[in-house]
Design a protein around this motif. Structure first.
Motif, PDB file in Angstrom:
ATOM      1  N   PRO A 175     -12.780   5.670 -85.242  1.00 40.30           N
ATOM      2  CA  PRO A 175     -13.289   6.839 -85.963  1.00 40.30           C
ATOM      3  C   PRO A 175     -12.348   7.214 -87.094  1.00 40.30           C
ATOM      4  O   PRO A 175     -11.134   7.117 -86.972  1.00 40.30           O
ATOM      5  CB  PRO A 175     -13.319   7.938 -84.888  1.00 40.30           C
ATOM      6  N   ARG A 176     -12.916   7.631 -88.201  1.00 41.13           N
ATOM      7  CA  ARG A 176     -12.120   8.031 -89.360  1.00 41.13           C
ATOM      8  C   ARG A 176     -11.997   9.549 -89.395  1.00 41.13           C
ATOM      9  O   ARG A 176     -12.969  10.257 -89.158  1.00 41.13           O
ATOM     10  CB  ARG A 176     -12.797   7.550 -90.656  1.00 41.13           C
ATOM     11  N   HIS A 177     -10.790  10.054 -89.677  1.00 42.19           N
ATOM     12  CA  HIS A 177     -10.644  11.497 -89.834  1.00 42.19           C
ATOM     13  C   HIS A 177     -11.258  11.894 -91.178  1.00 42.19           C
ATOM     14  O   HIS A 177     -11.319  11.102 -92.097  1.00 42.19           O
ATOM     15  CB  HIS A 177      -9.183  11.940 -89.868  1.00 42.19           C
ATOM     16  N   GLN A 178     -11.638  13.108 -91.268  1.00 47.31           N
ATOM     17  CA  GLN A 178     -12.115  13.650 -92.539  1.00 47.31           C
ATOM     18  C   GLN A 178     -10.907  14.245 -93.260  1.00 47.31           C
ATOM     19  O   GLN A 178     -10.658  15.446 -93.215  1.00 47.31           O
ATOM     20  CB  GLN A 178     -13.190  14.718 -92.289  1.00 47.31           C
ATOM     21  N   ARG A 179     -10.127  13.356 -93.884  1.00 44.41           N
ATOM     22  CA  ARG A 179      -8.929  13.799 -94.599  1.00 44.41           C
ATOM     23  C   ARG A 179      -9.231  13.927 -96.086  1.00 44.41           C
ATOM     24  O   ARG A 179      -9.935  13.095 -96.643  1.00 44.41           O
ATOM     25  CB  ARG A 179      -7.788  12.799 -94.418  1.00 44.41           C
ATOM     26  N   GLU A 180      -8.687  14.948 -96.705  1.00 39.65           N
ATOM     27  CA  GLU A 180      -8.854  15.118 -98.141  1.00 39.65           C
ATOM     28  C   GLU A 180      -7.820  14.256 -98.832  1.00 39.65           C
ATOM     29  O   GLU A 180      -6.630  14.517 -98.746  1.00 39.65           O
ATOM     30  CB  GLU A 180      -8.667  16.585 -98.532  1.00 39.65           C
ATOM     31  N   GLN A 181      -8.263  13.208 -99.503  1.00 41.09           N
ATOM     32  CA  GLN A 181      -7.355  12.271-100.135  1.00 41.09           C
ATOM     33  C   GLN A 181      -7.755  12.063-101.585  1.00 41.09           C
ATOM     34  O   GLN A 181      -8.929  12.022-101.928  1.00 41.09           O
ATOM     35  CB  GLN A 181      -7.366  10.920 -99.411  1.00 41.09           C
ATOM     36  N   GLY A 182      -6.748  11.902-102.431  1.00 41.73           N
ATOM     37  CA  GLY A 182      -7.005  11.688-103.835  1.00 41.73           C
ATOM     38  C   GLY A 182      -7.519  10.302-104.138  1.00 41.73           C
ATOM     39  O   GLY A 182      -8.026  10.060-105.234  1.00 41.73           O
ATOM     40  N   ALA A 183      -7.394   9.348-103.227  1.00 38.55           N
ATOM     41  CA  ALA A 183      -7.820   7.981-103.508  1.00 38.55           C
ATOM     42  C   ALA A 183      -9.305   7.908-103.806  1.00 38.55           C
ATOM     43  O   ALA A 183      -9.775   6.987-104.464  1.00 38.55           O
ATOM     44  CB  ALA A 183      -7.497   7.077-102.311  1.00 38.55           C
ATOM     45  N   GLY A 184     -10.058   8.916-103.365  1.00 39.69           N
ATOM     46  CA  GLY A 184     -11.489   8.907-103.613  1.00 39.69           C
ATOM     47  C   GLY A 184     -11.880   9.722-104.826  1.00 39.69           C
ATOM     48  O   GLY A 184     -13.035  10.091-104.963  1.00 39.69           O
ATOM     49  N   GLY A 185     -10.935  10.046-105.682  1.00 39.52           N
ATOM     50  CA  GLY A 185     -11.263  10.779-106.894  1.00 39.52           C
ATOM     51  C   GLY A 185     -10.619  12.133-106.969  1.00 39.52           C
ATOM     52  O   GLY A 185     -10.784  12.848-107.946  1.00 39.52           O
ATOM     53  N   GLY A 186      -9.855  12.507-105.911  1.00 36.19           N
ATOM     54  CA  GLY A 186      -9.121  13.765-105.984  1.00 36.19           C
ATOM     55  C   GLY A 186      -9.823  14.853-105.203  1.00 36.19           C
ATOM     56  O   GLY A 186     -11.030  15.020-105.259  1.00 36.19           O
ATOM     57  N   ALA A 187      -9.035  15.633-104.470  1.00 39.09           N
ATOM     58  CA  ALA A 187      -9.600  16.722-103.690  1.00 39.09           C
ATOM     59  C   ALA A 187      -9.692  17.978-104.531  1.00 39.09           C
ATOM     60  O   ALA A 187      -8.904  18.193-105.433  1.00 39.09           O
ATOM     61  CB  ALA A 187      -8.725  16.988-102.453  1.00 39.09           C
ATOM     62  N   THR A 188     -10.684  18.812-104.233  1.00 37.30           N
ATOM     63  CA  THR A 188     -10.782  20.097-104.888  1.00 37.30           C
ATOM     64  C   THR A 188     -10.003  21.097-104.057  1.00 37.30           C
ATOM     65  O   THR A 188     -10.312  21.337-102.888  1.00 37.30           O
ATOM     66  CB  THR A 188     -12.256  20.540-104.987  1.00 37.30           C
ATOM     67  N   LEU A 189      -8.982  21.700-104.646  1.00 36.50           N
ATOM     68  CA  LEU A 189      -8.067  22.541-103.903  1.00 36.50           C
ATOM     69  C   LEU A 189      -8.296  24.004-104.238  1.00 36.50           C
ATOM     70  O   LEU A 189      -8.456  24.374-105.397  1.00 36.50           O
ATOM     71  CB  LEU A 189      -6.615  22.168-104.254  1.00 36.50           C
ATOM     72  N   HIS A 207       8.576   8.372 -95.502  1.00 36.08           N
ATOM     73  CA  HIS A 207       7.614   7.504 -94.824  1.00 36.08           C
ATOM     74  C   HIS A 207       6.524   6.983 -95.747  1.00 36.08           C
ATOM     75  O   HIS A 207       5.904   5.958 -95.452  1.00 36.08           O
ATOM     76  CB  HIS A 207       7.003   8.223 -93.625  1.00 36.08           C
ATOM     77  N   TYR A 208       6.279   7.654 -96.852  1.00 34.06           N
ATOM     78  CA  TYR A 208       5.327   7.142 -97.836  1.00 34.06           C
ATOM     79  C   TYR A 208       6.009   6.239 -98.874  1.00 34.06           C
ATOM     80  O   TYR A 208       5.408   5.899 -99.894  1.00 34.06           O
ATOM     81  CB  TYR A 208       4.587   8.293 -98.525  1.00 34.06           C
ATOM     82  N   LEU A 209       7.265   5.876 -98.615  1.00 36.33           N
ATOM     83  CA  LEU A 209       8.005   4.881 -99.410  1.00 36.33           C
ATOM     84  C   LEU A 209       8.274   5.336-100.842  1.00 36.33           C
ATOM     85  O   LEU A 209       8.423   4.507-101.740  1.00 36.33           O
ATOM     86  CB  LEU A 209       7.255   3.537 -99.422  1.00 36.33           C
ATOM     87  N   LEU A 254       0.073  13.585-106.608  1.00 34.32           N
ATOM     88  CA  LEU A 254       0.528  12.752-105.494  1.00 34.32           C
ATOM     89  C   LEU A 254      -0.641  12.029-104.830  1.00 34.32           C
ATOM     90  O   LEU A 254      -0.509  10.888-104.377  1.00 34.32           O
ATOM     91  CB  LEU A 254       1.266  13.611-104.464  1.00 34.32           C
ATOM     92  N   GLN A 255      -1.801  12.685-104.774  1.00 28.54           N
ATOM     93  CA  GLN A 255      -2.951  12.073-104.123  1.00 28.54           C
ATOM     94  C   GLN A 255      -3.626  11.016-104.995  1.00 28.54           C
ATOM     95  O   GLN A 255      -4.134  10.022-104.483  1.00 28.54           O
ATOM     96  CB  GLN A 255      -3.963  13.145-103.724  1.00 28.54           C
ATOM     97  N   GLY A 270      -2.927   7.381-100.464  1.00 34.68           N
ATOM     98  CA  GLY A 270      -3.768   7.853 -99.370  1.00 34.68           C
ATOM     99  C   GLY A 270      -3.175   9.024 -98.625  1.00 34.68           C
ATOM    100  O   GLY A 270      -3.341   9.140 -97.406  1.00 34.68           O
ATOM    101  N   LEU A 271      -2.486   9.921 -99.321  1.00 35.34           N
ATOM    102  CA  LEU A 271      -1.873  11.065 -98.670  1.00 35.34           C
ATOM    103  C   LEU A 271      -2.926  12.056 -98.197  1.00 35.34           C
ATOM    104  O   LEU A 271      -3.834  12.420 -98.945  1.00 35.34           O
ATOM    105  CB  LEU A 271      -0.925  11.805 -99.626  1.00 35.34           C
ATOM    106  N   ALA A 272      -2.809  12.501 -96.968  1.00 36.24           N
ATOM    107  CA  ALA A 272      -3.575  13.649 -96.514  1.00 36.24           C
ATOM    108  C   ALA A 272      -3.093  14.868 -97.298  1.00 36.24           C
ATOM    109  O   ALA A 272      -1.948  14.925 -97.737  1.00 36.24           O
ATOM    110  CB  ALA A 272      -3.371  13.861 -95.019  1.00 36.24           C
ATOM    111  N   GLU A 273      -3.970  15.851 -97.480  1.00 37.63           N
ATOM    112  CA  GLU A 273      -3.578  17.020 -98.273  1.00 37.63           C
ATOM    113  C   GLU A 273      -2.351  17.704 -97.686  1.00 37.63           C
ATOM    114  O   GLU A 273      -1.464  18.153 -98.416  1.00 37.63           O
ATOM    115  CB  GLU A 273      -4.731  18.019 -98.379  1.00 37.63           C
ATOM    116  N   ARG A 274      -2.272  17.787 -96.355  1.00 43.22           N
ATOM    117  CA  ARG A 274      -1.110  18.416 -95.725  1.00 43.22           C
ATOM    118  C   ARG A 274       0.178  17.734 -96.154  1.00 43.22           C
ATOM    119  O   ARG A 274       1.164  18.386 -96.528  1.00 43.22           O
ATOM    120  CB  ARG A 274      -1.242  18.343 -94.198  1.00 43.22           C
ATOM    121  N   ASP A 275       0.201  16.389 -96.105  1.00 40.87           N
ATOM    122  CA  ASP A 275       1.402  15.660 -96.484  1.00 40.87           C
ATOM    123  C   ASP A 275       1.695  15.816 -97.973  1.00 40.87           C
ATOM    124  O   ASP A 275       2.859  15.944 -98.376  1.00 40.87           O
ATOM    125  CB  ASP A 275       1.250  14.174 -96.132  1.00 40.87           C
ATOM    126  N   ALA A 276       0.642  15.811 -98.800  1.00 36.47           N
ATOM    127  CA  ALA A 276       0.843  15.984-100.242  1.00 36.47           C
ATOM    128  C   ALA A 276       1.432  17.357-100.535  1.00 36.47           C
ATOM    129  O   ALA A 276       2.325  17.499-101.379  1.00 36.47           O
ATOM    130  CB  ALA A 276      -0.477  15.798-100.984  1.00 36.47           C
TER     131      ALA A 276
END
Length: 290
Positions: A175-189, A207-209, A254-255, A270-276
């Protein structure tokens, strides 16, 4: 008596000094072979293995173990294991991938781990990883529930046949989490979104290198110059020279850097919004004093 104790203390200090000097000389001369084509010497291996086990045992939380015998949890864990673990650890009837065959120390067979480790210890290692071993920390890629699912599968893999493993994973998809990630075009914040935790951001940046490309104060080993150094990032007026340096813009950058600068070589990680948000909060603390 006092003179004797003083003599013993001086002798102990001298031995420690000689031992430290000897170890330093071995390092400076490059006498210890660090190549992965040759195994550790037995004393080094046993010391490292013992230290690792004691460290894990001291940190694992046995009170947090859920029900690991639930069939659905095991099936979900099999899917996560297939996606994230089998390439290094293998599975019933499945050999490890080429990556694992070049690693030293060799990745453990997790059937043996299930027999000798407590589930809480396996969970801790999967979540936090192990330094200098090739074992990554999965806490930024998997939720705690997904890690427990994986542990449930590892526990159930004892005695599992290749046919049973193949049947369990044939049609399974994690199952995939519903994470807000910029890789799909950017999250609306939202403008009132909560700010991040700088300490958590420093750990996430490691950890994200991020330090493989940037010099970053506060991160050990951050001496790379592929991208610009991030010293003073908190006081800069712009990000990448193209967008005002605001907390929300930093999260969006960052996303998905390419949404601001299509020519940027910085990838979307692929940063989750929390991590970003945590990383943005950490970068905001960096000034020229660092």
């Amino acid at each position: 008596m006092t003179i004797r104790l003083r003599t013993l203390a001086m002798a102990a200090l001298l031995l420690l000094g000689l031992g430290g000097a000897g170890a330093g000389l071995v390092v400076w001369l490059g006498l210890y072979d660090i190549s992965a084509t040759d195994q550790h010497t037995a004393p080094v291996y046993h010391v490292l293995d013992y230290a690792m086990r004691r460290s894990v045992m001291a940190r694992a939380d046995e009170d947090a173990v859920p029900n690991l015998r639930d069939a659905q949890r095991v099936r979900r864990g099999a899917a996560h294991y297939r996606e994230h673990c089998v390439q290094c650890h293998g599975a019933p009837g499945v050999a490890p991938g080429a990556l694992a065959l070049g690693m030293t120390p060799a990745p453990a067979n997790l059937v043996a781990t299930a027999r000798t480790w407590k589930p809480a210890e396996t969970f801790w290692v999967v979540k936090h990883g192990v330094k200098m071993s090739g074992m990554p920390a999965w806490q930024y890629r998997m939720t705690d529930d997904e890690i427990w699912d994986t542990v449930a599968f590892v526990e159930a893999s004892v005695g599992m046949t290749p046919r049973e493993y193949a049947a369990m994973t044939q049609d399974a998809a994690p199952p995939r989490h519903q994470r807000e990630q910029g890789a799909g075009g950017g999250a609306t914040l939202a403008s009132a979104a909560p700010r991040g935790d700088p300490d958590a951001g420093r750990r996430a940046a490691h950890h994200y290198l991020c330090a493989t490309c940037h010099v970053i104060p506060g991160i050990v080993g951050a001496n790379r110059h592929v991208g610009p150094p991030l010293t003073g990032m908190g006081t800069r007026r712009s990000i990448g020279g193209v967008v005002p340096n605001t907390p929300d813009n930093m999260v969006r950058w960052l996303q998905n850097p390419q949404q601001f600068d299509p020519l940027s070589a910085m990838p979307a990680l692929g940063l989750a919004e929390r991590d970003a948000r945590d990383i943005a909060a950490f970068l905001a603390t960096l000034d020229e004093v660092h």
